[in-house]
Design an enzyme around this catalytic site. Structure first.
Site: not given
Length: 324
Positions: A2-3
């Site tokens: 997750p960015e």
DNA sequence: ATGCAGTCCTGTAAGC
DNA sequence: TGCTTACAGGACTGCA
């Protein structure tokens, strides 16, 4: 992993599902997380209602409030907030008598936190002889994290929230970063530009996947010393970073392995990645074979033709065995 | 101060 | 088949 785009997708998914819901009870696996949960928070959160969900960099902030005052001040500074980081494999999803999204996938392992929810404001009403209200079955917000690099933190009020974020010294979001500040940050370091993109105190929200994508979109070699970028290149990289992130959000993020959104659905953006995970495949722009090097200890994917080092700067520093 | 390597953590895949 | 090993990387720590 997750960015920014993945975390934004989770925030957008969860906001309408959580707002107005009251925490009836919480449960913790007892396992140590990178961002540690404290046992006393388990009882502390009971009775608070979700008011809002926001994202800052790769962090999620859940604003809590008093359930009996739904119309009052949305983000009262006295009220607690939950701060979540998904680390590498974190998943925050609403479970509703099963999962939303694909009902066939309901992994029960690696679940570390669960907040059981009740929906108070609208009691069931009769409409045409049928009761309309809460769907049957339990509902809860669940934190699942295989590698336990993430976690959830409780801030009891706004001061604690501010203190928490001050400690992390987060840089601006890509689209909020002023070109002047960006240029200054690049000028004062000789670190590889890829390492600077990953530095959350300079610009926040960019992780390994999108750093490679941003550099490719801007036509800049990941090994270039940050200080060697001219104004045009710095500007192009900043603009492309914003665009790459915007497009990824539109596609609900990239699912490489474990990422799912708040509704337990995979992202679609992995189909549109230009370089990440594509070593040995042809560049979509020039058909050159894409390479993978280790830059700043991270695997980095790039096109040797579209992302050349300018002639006057010479070859990238000692490109031995695919690293720099 | 700067920048790098090491650390955490587990699932997956490659190699023997 | 079963074992070992390498790798994935966000954010932090420790060291030169």
């Amino acid at each position: 992993m997750p960015e920014l785009p993945e975390v934004e997708t989770v925030a957008r998914d969860l906001k309408p599902l959580l707002t107005g819901k009251t925490i009836q009870g919480a449960w913790w696996s007892g396992k140590k997380l990178r961002l540690p949960w404290q046992e006393e928070w388990t009882s502390y959160v009971r009775g608070w209602a979700f008011r809002d969900v926001k994202r800052r960099a790769k962090w999620l902030v859940f604003y809590l409030g008093k359930p009996e005052e739904p119309g009052s001040d949305q983000n009262d500074f006295r009220f607690p907030k939950l701060i979540a980081h998904l680390g590498m494999t974190g998943q925050l999803t609403i479970i509703q008598g099963g999962t939303l999204g694909d009902p066939s996938s309901l992994p029960e392992d690696h679940v570390h936190l669960r907040f059981d929810l009740v929906h108070r404001p609208k009691p069931a009403v009769r409409a045409g002889g049928k009761k309309v209200g809460e769907p049957p079955g339990f509902q809860s917000l669940r934190f699942r994290d295989i590698r336990r690099f993430g976690g959830i933190h409780l801030a009891r009020n706004q001061v604690e929230l501010d203190t928490f974020f001050e400690k992390h010294r987060l840089g601006p979001e890509p689209w909020d970063c002023l070109l002047q500040d960006w240029k200054q940050a690049l000028a004062r370091t000789n670190r590889a530009i890829k390492a600077v993109l990953l530095d959350q105190t300079v610009i926040s929200g960019v992780g390994n996947i999108y750093a490679d994508e941003c550099l490719h979109a801007a036509g800049i070699h990941p090994c270039r010393p940050a200080s060697s970028l001219d104004t045009l290149e710095a500007s192009r990289l900043l603009n492309q970073s914003g665009e790459v992130m915007r497009r990824a959000i539109e596609n609900r993020g990239s699912t490489i392995r474990d990422y799912v959104g708040g509704e337990n659905l995979n992202g679609r953006n992995q189909e549109f990645l230009q370089v990440y995970g594509r070593e040995g495949l042809p560049c979509s722009t020039c058909a050159s074979v894409l390479l993978r090097w280790t830059v700043g200890g991270r695997s980095s994917h790039f096109c040797p033709k579209c992302q050349q080092v300018p002639r006057h700067l010479g070859a990238p520093r000692k490109a031995r065995e695919g690293r720099c």
